[in-house]
Design a protein around this motif. Structure first.
Motif, PDB file in Angstrom:
ATOM      1  N   VAL A 111     -13.696 -25.762  -1.164  1.00 22.15           N
ATOM      2  CA  VAL A 111     -12.670 -25.923  -0.131  1.00 22.15           C
ATOM      3  C   VAL A 111     -11.482 -25.017  -0.476  1.00 22.15           C
ATOM      4  O   VAL A 111     -11.031 -25.005  -1.616  1.00 22.15           O
ATOM      5  N   PRO A 112     -10.981 -24.224   0.501  1.00 26.32           N
ATOM      6  CA  PRO A 112      -9.794 -23.408   0.202  1.00 26.32           C
ATOM      7  C   PRO A 112      -8.565 -24.293  -0.037  1.00 26.32           C
ATOM      8  O   PRO A 112      -8.341 -25.253   0.708  1.00 26.32           O
ATOM      9  N   VAL A 113      -7.801 -23.953  -1.070  1.00 25.92           N
ATOM     10  CA  VAL A 113      -6.615 -24.755  -1.413  1.00 25.92           C
ATOM     11  C   VAL A 113      -5.468 -23.830  -1.803  1.00 25.92           C
ATOM     12  O   VAL A 113      -5.669 -22.631  -2.024  1.00 25.92           O
ATOM     13  N   ASP A 114      -4.250 -24.393  -1.867  1.00 26.01           N
ATOM     14  CA  ASP A 114      -3.123 -23.694  -2.475  1.00 26.01           C
ATOM     15  C   ASP A 114      -2.968 -24.216  -3.895  1.00 26.01           C
ATOM     16  O   ASP A 114      -3.116 -25.414  -4.136  1.00 26.01           O
ATOM     17  N   VAL A 115      -2.676 -23.306  -4.803  1.00 26.41           N
ATOM     18  CA  VAL A 115      -2.494 -23.692  -6.196  1.00 26.41           C
ATOM     19  C   VAL A 115      -1.063 -23.338  -6.604  1.00 26.41           C
ATOM     20  O   VAL A 115      -0.584 -22.248  -6.307  1.00 26.41           O
ATOM     21  N   VAL A 116      -0.368 -24.299  -7.223  1.00 25.29           N
ATOM     22  CA  VAL A 116       0.996 -24.038  -7.694  1.00 25.29           C
ATOM     23  C   VAL A 116       1.024 -24.076  -9.212  1.00 25.29           C
ATOM     24  O   VAL A 116       0.535 -25.027  -9.818  1.00 25.29           O
ATOM     25  N   ILE A 117       1.539 -23.021  -9.811  1.00 22.75           N
ATOM     26  CA  ILE A 117       1.727 -22.993 -11.266  1.00 22.75           C
ATOM     27  C   ILE A 117       3.195 -22.677 -11.522  1.00 22.75           C
ATOM     28  O   ILE A 117       3.698 -21.649 -11.062  1.00 22.75           O
ATOM     29  N   ARG A 118       3.906 -23.547 -12.243  1.00 23.20           N
ATOM     30  CA  ARG A 118       5.287 -23.258 -12.605  1.00 23.20           C
ATOM     31  C   ARG A 118       5.311 -22.128 -13.632  1.00 23.20           C
ATOM     32  O   ARG A 118       4.440 -22.085 -14.512  1.00 23.20           O
ATOM     33  N   PRO A 119       6.286 -21.235 -13.556  1.00 20.89           N
ATOM     34  CA  PRO A 119       6.332 -20.070 -14.460  1.00 20.89           C
ATOM     35  C   PRO A 119       6.328 -20.464 -15.940  1.00 20.89           C
ATOM     36  O   PRO A 119       5.811 -19.730 -16.771  1.00 20.89           O
ATOM     37  N   GLU A 120       6.901 -21.644 -16.251  1.00 23.11           N
ATOM     38  CA  GLU A 120       6.956 -22.030 -17.667  1.00 23.11           C
ATOM     39  C   GLU A 120       5.635 -22.629 -18.141  1.00 23.11           C
ATOM     40  O   GLU A 120       5.461 -22.898 -19.328  1.00 23.11           O
ATOM     41  N   ASP A 121       4.703 -22.842 -17.216  1.00 22.02           N
ATOM     42  CA  ASP A 121       3.429 -23.457 -17.594  1.00 22.02           C
ATOM     43  C   ASP A 121       2.323 -22.440 -17.870  1.00 22.02           C
ATOM     44  O   ASP A 121       1.175 -22.804 -18.119  1.00 22.02           O
ATOM     45  N   ILE A 122       2.647 -21.149 -17.793  1.00 25.29           N
ATOM     46  CA  ILE A 122       1.655 -20.132 -18.152  1.00 25.29           C
ATOM     47  C   ILE A 122       1.970 -19.687 -19.580  1.00 25.29           C
ATOM     48  O   ILE A 122       3.076 -19.230 -19.857  1.00 25.29           O
ATOM     49  N   TYR A 123       1.042 -19.901 -20.477  1.00 22.41           N
ATOM     50  CA  TYR A 123       1.274 -19.547 -21.884  1.00 22.41           C
ATOM     51  C   TYR A 123       0.852 -18.104 -22.094  1.00 22.41           C
ATOM     52  O   TYR A 123      -0.217 -17.688 -21.655  1.00 22.41           O
ATOM     53  N   ILE A 124       1.706 -17.354 -22.736  1.00 22.75           N
ATOM     54  CA  ILE A 124       1.513 -15.915 -22.833  1.00 22.75           C
ATOM     55  C   ILE A 124       1.500 -15.523 -24.310  1.00 22.75           C
ATOM     56  O   ILE A 124       2.284 -16.043 -25.117  1.00 22.75           O
ATOM     57  N   LYS A 125       0.568 -14.611 -24.669  1.00 23.59           N
ATOM     58  CA  LYS A 125       0.429 -14.167 -26.069  1.00 23.59           C
ATOM     59  C   LYS A 125       0.093 -12.684 -26.105  1.00 23.59           C
ATOM     60  O   LYS A 125      -0.503 -12.161 -25.168  1.00 23.59           O
ATOM     61  N   LYS A 126       0.439 -12.053 -27.227  1.00 29.85           N
ATOM     62  CA  LYS A 126       0.070 -10.636 -27.384  1.00 29.85           C
ATOM     63  C   LYS A 126      -1.409 -10.511 -27.701  1.00 29.85           C
ATOM     64  O   LYS A 126      -2.061  -9.530 -27.363  1.00 29.85           O
ATOM     65  N   ASP A 127      -1.942 -11.526 -28.388  1.00 36.92           N
ATOM     66  CA  ASP A 127      -3.351 -11.527 -28.778  1.00 36.92           C
ATOM     67  C   ASP A 127      -4.188 -11.959 -27.575  1.00 36.92           C
ATOM     68  O   ASP A 127      -4.009 -13.048 -27.049  1.00 36.92           O
ATOM     69  N   THR A 128      -5.101 -11.101 -27.126  1.00 36.11           N
ATOM     70  CA  THR A 128      -5.838 -11.423 -25.899  1.00 36.11           C
ATOM     71  C   THR A 128      -7.149 -12.149 -26.177  1.00 36.11           C
ATOM     72  O   THR A 128      -7.798 -12.603 -25.248  1.00 36.11           O
ATOM     73  N   THR A 129      -7.541 -12.271 -27.423  1.00 34.26           N
ATOM     74  CA  THR A 129      -8.851 -12.886 -27.693  1.00 34.26           C
ATOM     75  C   THR A 129      -8.800 -14.373 -27.383  1.00 34.26           C
ATOM     76  O   THR A 129      -7.855 -15.075 -27.730  1.00 34.26           O
ATOM     77  N   GLY A 130      -9.838 -14.814 -26.707  1.00 37.81           N
ATOM     78  CA  GLY A 130      -9.966 -16.236 -26.417  1.00 37.81           C
ATOM     79  C   GLY A 130      -9.050 -16.741 -25.316  1.00 37.81           C
ATOM     80  O   GLY A 130      -9.027 -17.930 -25.020  1.00 37.81           O
ATOM     81  N   GLU A 131      -8.291 -15.882 -24.675  1.00 43.00           N
ATOM     82  CA  GLU A 131      -7.418 -16.323 -23.590  1.00 43.00           C
ATOM     83  C   GLU A 131      -8.199 -16.372 -22.280  1.00 43.00           C
ATOM     84  O   GLU A 131      -9.259 -15.761 -22.139  1.00 43.00           O
ATOM     85  N   GLN A 132      -7.648 -17.115 -21.296  1.00 45.43           N
ATOM     86  CA  GLN A 132      -8.365 -17.287 -20.032  1.00 45.43           C
ATOM     87  C   GLN A 132      -8.352 -16.005 -19.200  1.00 45.43           C
ATOM     88  O   GLN A 132      -9.305 -15.693 -18.515  1.00 45.43           O
ATOM     89  N   PHE A 133      -7.235 -15.277 -19.244  1.00 39.34           N
ATOM     90  CA  PHE A 133      -7.180 -14.014 -18.497  1.00 39.34           C
ATOM     91  C   PHE A 133      -6.141 -13.109 -19.123  1.00 39.34           C
ATOM     92  O   PHE A 133      -5.314 -13.552 -19.927  1.00 39.34           O
ATOM     93  N   THR A 134      -6.205 -11.851 -18.757  1.00 40.84           N
ATOM     94  CA  THR A 134      -5.308 -10.873 -19.377  1.00 40.84           C
ATOM     95  C   THR A 134      -4.588 -10.063 -18.316  1.00 40.84           C
ATOM     96  O   THR A 134      -4.997 -10.017 -17.154  1.00 40.84           O
ATOM     97  N   GLY A 135      -3.487  -9.409 -18.752  1.00 43.26           N
ATOM     98  CA  GLY A 135      -2.725  -8.599 -17.807  1.00 43.26           C
ATOM     99  C   GLY A 135      -1.706  -7.757 -18.553  1.00 43.26           C
ATOM    100  O   GLY A 135      -1.689  -7.717 -19.785  1.00 43.26           O
ATOM    101  N   THR A 136      -0.841  -7.098 -17.754  1.00 40.85           N
ATOM    102  CA  THR A 136       0.168  -6.214 -18.337  1.00 40.85           C
ATOM    103  C   THR A 136       1.545  -6.635 -17.834  1.00 40.85           C
ATOM    104  O   THR A 136       1.727  -6.868 -16.633  1.00 40.85           O
ATOM    105  N   VAL A 137       2.488  -6.723 -18.759  1.00 44.08           N
ATOM    106  CA  VAL A 137       3.849  -7.100 -18.366  1.00 44.08           C
ATOM    107  C   VAL A 137       4.466  -5.950 -17.569  1.00 44.08           C
ATOM    108  O   VAL A 137       4.385  -4.789 -17.968  1.00 44.08           O
ATOM    109  N   THR A 138       5.082  -6.250 -16.407  1.00 40.52           N
ATOM    110  CA  THR A 138       5.714  -5.190 -15.618  1.00 40.52           C
ATOM    111  C   THR A 138       7.232  -5.272 -15.639  1.00 40.52           C
ATOM    112  O   THR A 138       7.917  -4.296 -15.421  1.00 40.52           O
ATOM    113  N   SER A 139       7.767  -6.473 -15.893  1.00 42.86           N
ATOM    114  CA  SER A 139       9.220  -6.544 -16.035  1.00 42.86           C
ATOM    115  C   SER A 139       9.576  -7.751 -16.883  1.00 42.86           C
ATOM    116  O   SER A 139       8.812  -8.717 -16.969  1.00 42.86           O
TER     117      SER A 139
END
Lengths: 259, 467
Positions: B273-301
């Motif tokens: 079923v299509p849904v909206d998902v809300v994630i608060r900015p403080e609830d995304i845990y961010i690390k320099k080490d990408t191993t074992g993380e759920q997803f990866t990306g690049t900081v833009t600002s």
């Protein structure tokens, strides 16, 4: 070359000096001179010693007061209704009330005379007061309307909120806060009525004499010095009135008066 | 016996119409004795109207207001046991501080000595002792506010109504006053109904927050509930910062968004079923080490915000996420991220495409939204009532309003990680929902066009006419 902004006021300045300041100075000078040009207080003493002139003076003030009070009694409620958006939804009604202000006073006075003739009512003191009230009513409605219209409606709501009945809201808040407009209107009516003469002559067929006529008669008869003294006395009364009104006018930013 | 009513004020089905526009639409609300309730919403949401209805300055067109179980429709404002703190204070300029506060007491013919005692007591409470002889116009904004509160409290109302009382104060003063108002509420124990558009203020002060929009209540709950479990994307966007994303509920406790699948705690949405998902900015845990993380990306600002850093991260799948962390990650850093199941808030989608009702005008044109639209030739008989579907991403917005088939303005915008979800309000107050990559501003005037092939029509069956 650019002309400084203040230079724009020069034409009006010239007009002001020629038409207001100079005549005033001349009146003041003449009032304190006798025929030979030397200083005297005789002109003022003569006024207090001439019962007829003194009587006319007091009578004129009475008429002006009656006119002002009648204008206030008729004008305040009218202004209140006009300013009340739930009672008056259109700007046209305001125009209708203000419209007489745009018509020459002499025309209105002649119309009043014609009206009294048509109704076969005698001209005289009654007609004079009617005519003056008719002439000056808009001058009280407009400033009172402006103050009431500009008044923040939350003042009335706050009073209601604190337990005031509609009558108390009016007497404790709306009326006191509209006083600057009331004073402004009172001045607009009282000052011109006290010096009226042409209107009085037309409406009373010269049966009733006002102070303005006394001044005019003296000047016309060449009694410049006495006439000037009388004019100065009248100016004094007007000055006192406006100073008195000014004192009650401390909430300058709340007022929407014409002065 | 009054204590038997747990609810002191109850709004039932309240509606108010101004100039043909419904500013309040069947609002129902229960306010408990001693509660601090905040009506929160953007301007024009109906919060102030609700307060003015309770105060009695305006009458409802529909519905009832109950005070301790009794309808108060016939009670004029001066007899209601409520007092109001007005937005611009409304202190009487012709009276000094003392007389402003004593105004209501004098009307009630309370003895002079008693008035004096009470005025001094409230002045002390708002820390304005020694100001009683001052002209109200000589006071600062904050001082006027205190006098306004004192004036409202001195009559010991059952309910204190506050209409954006801190809106005119500067930030520092506002924060101080918030604390004082909260303390006052705790000390007095009376009911406070507070109106504001400031979500931070609402969360700080209230026991209960009522989020409103367009004259309707969106959500009622404790500040914590409203923040952690917004019921729809409007509430999520209005309260705090958030990432609002399109997702698919795969099955109970499993949701897909930004190109990945996550465990979550929500159940009962169904499968796929299509849904909206809300994630608060403080609830995304961010690390320099990408191993074992759920997803990866690049900081833009990365911007320092005082306590935390606010970062934007572009994921490898092309979604932009807002992340807050105490550590700074310089732009260009490759990072790994994960989200805990409990921090994923899943909301039912209000709609999955635009739905309009219309009528077939000719085999190649159809009328809906009060305009005529071209469509590919159809066999459906002319005059048939039809239902029109248009996908969000198939609506074309034109800079120049006259270039569109209908004109409208941007009413609401939501960034969904990889696109904007825009609500366009037409001239006739109807809504069109649009997905776009273009950046618009709220209030922009525009024209709406839809390509004929993107207008999907289906006849409405006769039996449906009745509903």
């Amino acid at each position: 070359m650019t002309i400084r902004r203040s230079a724009w006021a020069i034409p009006y300045g010239i007009f002001l000096i020629a038409a207001v300041a100079l005549p005033l100075i001349m009146i003041a000078v003449y009032a304190f001179q006798d025929r030979s040009g030397s200083f005297t207080l005789q002109n003022f003493i003569k006024f207090f010693k001439t019962p007829e002139d003194l009587h006319t003076f007091i009578y004129s003030i009475q008429i002006a007061l009656i006119t002002t009070v009648l204008c206030l009694i008729l004008g305040y409620p009218a202004a209140w209704i006009l300013a009340n958006s739930s009672l008056n939804r259109s700007a046209v009604t305001l125009i209708l009330f203000i419209l007489p202000m745009w018509i020459n006073m002499l025309v209105r006075t002649l119309a009043t005379v014609a009206l009294f003739d048509f109704l076969r009512m005698p001209l005289g003191e009654g007609a004079l007061i009617f005519g003056m009230v008719y002439n000056f009513l808009p001058f009280i409605i407009y400033p009172v309307y402006t103050t009431l219209h500009k008044m923040d409606p939350s003042y009335a709501e706050a009073a209601q909120d604190l337990g005031a009945t509609p009558l108390k809201v009016f007497t404790k808040v709306t009326l006191p806060l509209s006083m600057p407009g009331v004073w402004s209107g009172v001045l607009m009516v009282f000052m011109p009525t006290i010096s009226t003469f042409a209107v009085a002559e037309l409406l009373t067929l010269n049966k009733v004499k006002l102070f303005g006529t006394t001044i005019q008669e003296n000047i016309n008869n060449g009694l410049w010095h006495y006439g000037s003294a009388l004019a100065l006395i009248m100016l004094l009364i007007i000055g006192i009135t406006s100073a008195f009104a000014d004192r009650d006018d401390k909430h300058a930013d709340e007022k929407g008066g014409l002065l | 016996m009054a204590e038997q009513y747990e609810s002191i004020i109850r709004l039932e089905n309240l509606s108010k119409i101004y100039d043909g526009k419904k500013v309040l639409d069947h609002v129902g609300l229960d306010i408990k004795r001693g509660e601090f309730v905040t009506l929160l919403g953007p301007s024009g949401c109906g919060k102030t109207t609700t307060l003015r209805l309770i105060a009695g300055f305006i009458r409802a067109d529909e519905g009832r207001i109950l005070l301790e179980g009794k309808d108060i429709a016939g009670v004029p404002p001066h007899q209601r046991p409520f007092n109001t703190v007005f937005q611009r204070y409304a202190l009487f300029p012709h009276l000094d501080v003392y007389d402003n506060i004593a105004f209501g007491l004098k009307l009630k013919k309370i003895p002079e000595a008693e008035i004096d005692k009470r005025v001094r007591r409230v002045l002390k409470m708002v820390a304005m002792t020694d100001y009683e002889d001052r002209d109200v116009e000589s006071l600062s904004g904050g001082q006027q506010q205190r006098v306004a509160i004192a004036r409202a409290l001195v009559g010991e109302p059952k309910v204190l109504l506050l209409d954006e009382p801190l809106a005119a104060l500067d930030r520092k003063m506002r924060e101080d006053m918030q604390l004082e108002i909260k303390e006052m509420h705790q000390k007095l124990g009376i009911t406070f109904i507070y109106v504001t558009h400031d979500q931070e203020e609402a969360l700080t002060l209230s026991d209960t927050v009522v989020v409103m929009r367009d004259g309707k209540i969106q959500q009622i709950g404790s500040p914590r509930d409203i923040y952690n479990e917004p019921v729809n994307s409007f509430v999520a966007d209005f309260i705090g910062d958030s990432n609002i994303l399109n997702g698919t509920m795969i099955r109970d406790k499993r949701v897909a968004f930004i190109g990945h699948e996550f465990d979550c705690v929500d159940i009962g949405f169904g499968e796929n079923v299509p849904v909206d998902v809300v994630i608060r900015p403080e609830d995304i845990y961010i690390k320099k080490d990408t191993t074992g993380e759920q997803f990866t990306g690049t900081v833009t600002s990365c911007i320092f915000k005082g306590i935390h850093y606010n970062m934007l991260v572009q994921t490898d799948e092309g979604y932009e996420l807002e992340i807050q962390d105490y550590n700074a990650f310089e732009p260009g850093t490759v990072v790994g991220m994960h989200i805990h199941a409990g921090d994923i808030q899943v909301m039912k989608k209000d709609r999955v495409c635009n739905n309009f009702e219309g009528e077939l005008l000719s085999p190649t044109s159809v009328r809906f939204l009060d305009a005529e639209w071209e469509i590919p030739e159809t066999q459906i008989p002319v005059g048939t009532k039809i239902s029109v579907q248009v996908a969000f991403n198939k609506v074309n917005l034109q800079d120049n309003p006259v270039d569109g088939t209908v004109e409208g303005e941007i009413y609401f915008m939501l960034y969904k990680g990889d696109r904007y979800h825009i609500t366009v309000r037409t001239k006739n107050d109807e809504y069109i929902y649009v997905d776009t990559n273009d950046i618009w501003d709220k209030g922009d005037q525009l024209g709406v066009k839809i390509a004929p092939r993107n207008i999907k029509i289906t006849p409405i069956k006769d039996y449906k006419d009745d509903d």
